[in-house]
Motif scaffolding. Structure first.
Motif, PDB file in Angstrom:
ATOM      1  N   GLN A  98       0.746  -1.056   0.183  1.00  0.00           N
ATOM      2  CA  GLN A  98      -0.018  -0.134  -0.066  1.00  0.00           C
ATOM      3  C   GLN A  98       0.946   1.369   0.146  1.00  0.00           C
ATOM      4  OE1 GLN A  98      -2.603   0.364   3.377  1.00  0.00           O
ATOM      5  NE2 GLN A  98      -3.342   2.306   2.666  1.00  0.00           N
ATOM      6  N   VAL A  99       1.840   0.936   0.745  1.00  0.00           N
ATOM      7  CA  VAL A  99       2.908   2.374   0.819  1.00  0.00           C
ATOM      8  C   VAL A  99       3.376   2.585  -0.444  1.00  0.00           C
ATOM      9  CG1 VAL A  99       5.029   3.252   1.820  1.00  0.00           C
ATOM     10  CG2 VAL A  99       3.300   2.217   3.354  1.00  0.00           C
ATOM     11  N   VAL A 100       3.775   1.775  -1.363  1.00  0.00           N
ATOM     12  CA  VAL A 100       4.449   1.688  -2.452  1.00  0.00           C
ATOM     13  C   VAL A 100       3.584   2.226  -3.765  1.00  0.00           C
ATOM     14  CG1 VAL A 100       5.789   0.563  -4.401  1.00  0.00           C
ATOM     15  CG2 VAL A 100       6.382  -0.031  -2.124  1.00  0.00           C
ATOM     16  N   GLU A 101       2.209   1.713  -3.357  1.00  0.00           N
ATOM     17  CA  GLU A 101       1.196   2.008  -4.369  1.00  0.00           C
ATOM     18  C   GLU A 101       0.924   3.671  -4.322  1.00  0.00           C
ATOM     19  OE1 GLU A 101      -1.837  -0.602  -3.627  1.00  0.00           O
ATOM     20  OE2 GLU A 101      -0.954  -2.281  -4.812  1.00  0.00           O
ATOM     21  N   GLN A 102       0.908   3.947  -2.935  1.00  0.00           N
ATOM     22  CA  GLN A 102       0.292   5.361  -2.724  1.00  0.00           C
ATOM     23  C   GLN A 102       1.552   6.492  -3.111  1.00  0.00           C
ATOM     24  OE1 GLN A 102      -2.388   6.835  -1.730  1.00  0.00           O
ATOM     25  NE2 GLN A 102      -3.085   4.948  -2.398  1.00  0.00           N
ATOM     26  N   ALA A 103       2.854   5.808  -2.811  1.00  0.00           N
ATOM     27  CA  ALA A 103       3.863   6.840  -3.253  1.00  0.00           C
ATOM     28  C   ALA A 103       3.623   7.053  -4.816  1.00  0.00           C
ATOM     29  CB  ALA A 103       5.360   6.129  -2.767  1.00  0.00           C
ATOM     30  N   ALA A 104       3.591   6.097  -5.383  1.00  0.00           N
ATOM     31  CA  ALA A 104       3.463   6.057  -7.177  1.00  0.00           C
ATOM     32  C   ALA A 104       2.380   7.071  -7.473  1.00  0.00           C
ATOM     33  CB  ALA A 104       3.286   4.976  -7.556  1.00  0.00           C
ATOM     34  N   VAL A 105       1.125   7.105  -6.584  1.00  0.00           N
ATOM     35  CA  VAL A 105       0.046   7.831  -6.922  1.00  0.00           C
ATOM     36  C   VAL A 105       0.377   9.242  -6.427  1.00  0.00           C
ATOM     37  CG1 VAL A 105      -2.126   8.554  -6.087  1.00  0.00           C
ATOM     38  CG2 VAL A 105      -1.706   6.208  -6.475  1.00  0.00           C
ATOM     39  N   HIS A 106       1.367   9.558  -5.398  1.00  0.00           N
ATOM     40  CA  HIS A 106       1.557  10.893  -4.985  1.00  0.00           C
ATOM     41  C   HIS A 106       2.827  11.333  -5.621  1.00  0.00           C
ATOM     42  CE1 HIS A 106      -1.222   9.918  -1.960  1.00  0.00           C
ATOM     43  NE2 HIS A 106      -1.563  11.211  -1.828  1.00  0.00           N
ATOM     44  N   GLN A 107       3.285  11.137  -6.720  1.00  0.00           N
ATOM     45  CA  GLN A 107       4.355  11.488  -7.467  1.00  0.00           C
ATOM     46  C   GLN A 107       4.434  13.064  -7.579  1.00  0.00           C
ATOM     47  OE1 GLN A 107       7.173   9.729  -8.448  1.00  0.00           O
ATOM     48  NE2 GLN A 107       8.031  11.755  -8.752  1.00  0.00           N
ATOM     49  N   GLY A 108       3.158  13.578  -7.718  1.00  0.00           N
ATOM     50  CA  GLY A 108       3.065  15.065  -7.937  1.00  0.00           C
ATOM     51  C   GLY A 108       3.504  15.747  -6.642  1.00  0.00           C
ATOM     52  N   LEU A 109       3.231  15.034  -5.318  1.00  0.00           N
ATOM     53  CA  LEU A 109       3.822  15.814  -4.240  1.00  0.00           C
ATOM     54  C   LEU A 109       5.361  15.687  -4.063  1.00  0.00           C
ATOM     55  CD1 LEU A 109       3.548  16.823  -1.366  1.00  0.00           C
ATOM     56  CD2 LEU A 109       3.016  14.322  -0.310  1.00  0.00           C
ATOM     57  N   CYS A 110       5.959  14.546  -4.541  1.00  0.00           N
ATOM     58  CA  CYS A 110       7.200  14.391  -4.714  1.00  0.00           C
ATOM     59  C   CYS A 110       7.955  15.336  -5.412  1.00  0.00           C
ATOM     60  CB  CYS A 110       7.773  12.782  -4.993  1.00  0.00           C
ATOM     61  SG  CYS A 110       7.063  11.822  -3.909  1.00  0.00           S
ATOM     62  N   ASP A 111       7.362  15.614  -6.727  1.00  0.00           N
ATOM     63  CA  ASP A 111       7.843  16.545  -7.424  1.00  0.00           C
ATOM     64  C   ASP A 111       7.757  17.822  -6.962  1.00  0.00           C
ATOM     65  OD1 ASP A 111       8.277  14.422  -9.319  1.00  0.00           O
ATOM     66  OD2 ASP A 111       6.467  14.922 -10.536  1.00  0.00           O
ATOM     67  N   LEU A 112       6.589  18.393  -6.378  1.00  0.00           N
ATOM     68  CA  LEU A 112       6.304  19.571  -5.649  1.00  0.00           C
ATOM     69  C   LEU A 112       7.501  19.758  -4.682  1.00  0.00           C
ATOM     70  CD1 LEU A 112       4.925  22.053  -5.714  1.00  0.00           C
ATOM     71  CD2 LEU A 112       3.374  21.301  -4.173  1.00  0.00           C
ATOM     72  N   LEU A 113       7.768  18.836  -3.801  1.00  0.00           N
ATOM     73  CA  LEU A 113       8.797  19.021  -2.668  1.00  0.00           C
ATOM     74  C   LEU A 113      10.352  19.104  -3.202  1.00  0.00           C
ATOM     75  CD1 LEU A 113       7.696  16.128  -0.382  1.00  0.00           C
ATOM     76  CD2 LEU A 113       7.526  18.311   0.089  1.00  0.00           C
ATOM     77  N   ALA A 114      10.467  18.443  -4.263  1.00  0.00           N
ATOM     78  CA  ALA A 114      11.616  18.780  -4.989  1.00  0.00           C
ATOM     79  C   ALA A 114      11.962  20.130  -5.263  1.00  0.00           C
ATOM     80  CB  ALA A 114      11.975  17.490  -5.989  1.00  0.00           C
ATOM     81  N   ASP A 115      10.660  20.738  -5.984  1.00  0.00           N
ATOM     82  CA  ASP A 115      10.785  22.126  -6.701  1.00  0.00           C
ATOM     83  C   ASP A 115      11.007  22.917  -5.528  1.00  0.00           C
ATOM     84  OD1 ASP A 115      10.507  21.142  -9.084  1.00  0.00           O
ATOM     85  OD2 ASP A 115       8.396  21.572  -9.272  1.00  0.00           O
ATOM     86  N   GLN A 116      10.417  22.599  -4.229  1.00  0.00           N
ATOM     87  CA  GLN A 116      10.496  23.890  -3.061  1.00  0.00           C
ATOM     88  C   GLN A 116      11.973  23.701  -2.518  1.00  0.00           C
ATOM     89  OE1 GLN A 116       7.141  23.032  -0.756  1.00  0.00           O
ATOM     90  NE2 GLN A 116       5.849  24.370  -2.121  1.00  0.00           N
ATOM     91  N   GLY A 117      12.854  22.636  -2.695  1.00  0.00           N
ATOM     92  CA  GLY A 117      13.997  22.555  -2.086  1.00  0.00           C
ATOM     93  C   GLY A 117      13.955  21.555  -0.948  1.00  0.00           C
ATOM     94  N   GLY A 118      13.276  20.700  -0.861  1.00  0.00           N
ATOM     95  CA  GLY A 118      13.219  19.574   0.372  1.00  0.00           C
ATOM     96  C   GLY A 118      11.794  19.363   0.877  1.00  0.00           C
ATOM     97  N   GLU A 119      12.017  19.557   2.175  1.00  0.00           N
ATOM     98  CA  GLU A 119      10.850  19.477   3.221  1.00  0.00           C
ATOM     99  C   GLU A 119      10.095  20.722   3.201  1.00  0.00           C
ATOM    100  OE1 GLU A 119      11.781  17.565   6.780  1.00  0.00           O
ATOM    101  OE2 GLU A 119      13.968  17.489   6.082  1.00  0.00           O
ATOM    102  N   PRO A 120       8.656  20.440   3.144  1.00  0.00           N
ATOM    103  CA  PRO A 120       7.897  21.812   3.478  1.00  0.00           C
ATOM    104  C   PRO A 120       8.218  22.244   4.867  1.00  0.00           C
ATOM    105  CG  PRO A 120       6.623  19.704   2.825  1.00  0.00           C
ATOM    106  CD  PRO A 120       7.956  19.255   3.172  1.00  0.00           C
ATOM    107  N   GLY A 121       8.152  23.671   4.715  1.00  0.00           N
ATOM    108  CA  GLY A 121       8.277  24.417   6.096  1.00  0.00           C
ATOM    109  C   GLY A 121       9.971  24.611   6.300  1.00  0.00           C
ATOM    110  N   ARG A 122      10.947  23.782   5.673  1.00  0.00           N
ATOM    111  CA  ARG A 122      12.103  24.080   5.812  1.00  0.00           C
ATOM    112  C   ARG A 122      13.059  24.273   4.607  1.00  0.00           C
ATOM    113  NH1 ARG A 122      13.879  20.139  10.363  1.00  0.00           N
ATOM    114  NH2 ARG A 122      11.985  19.204  10.997  1.00  0.00           N
TER     115      ARG A 122
END
Length: 126
Positions: A98-122
């Motif tokens: 389930q974790v792996v499947e959801q990580a694939a679904v949340h690729q947009g989140l991973c891309d956005l985090l990378a664009d923001q320079g890492g972790e949200p709020g940091r």
């Protein structure tokens, strides 16, 4: 610094519903092509004013952080629920799948985090 709810006073029922609906819409957007929706569009889809969205999430980083925290909290709750499973190996395998499947679904989140320079709020403020 996070935008957690621990130090805030409890939300009224209607405010909680608006916040939850905004998070649901943001999750759906992030699961697609990243958070491509404006706060105005999120508010429209949530059935509230844009001020309500900004009141709960003063920035895109705060909204992404809340979505990410909700995602992690669900995985932790699922893991805790499986801690007493009769077949621990099968339970772990199902959870991990389930974790792996959801990580694939949340690729947009991973891309956005990378664009923001890492972790949200940091770092990475936009």
């Amino acid at each position: 610094m996070g935008h957690g709810r621990a130090s805030a006073r409890p939300l009224r029922a209607d405010a909680r519903r608006h916040r939850d609906r905004v998070l649901q819409i943001a999750q759906e957007a992030l699961a697609g092509d990243g958070l491509s929706l404006s706060f105005e569009e999120i508010a429209r889809r949530a059935g509230c004013g844009v001020g309500t969205v900004y009141r709960h999430f003063p920035s895109e980083a705060a909204l992404v952080e809340a979505v990410l925290l909700g995602w992690v909290e669900r995985f932790v709750a699922d893991a805790r629920a499986l801690a007493t499973a009769e077949d621990a190996g099968r339970a772990f395998h199902g959870w991990f799948t389930q974790v792996v499947e959801q990580a694939a679904v949340h690729q947009g989140l991973c891309d956005l985090l990378a664009d923001q320079g890492g972790e949200p709020g940091r770092g990475g403020s936009r």
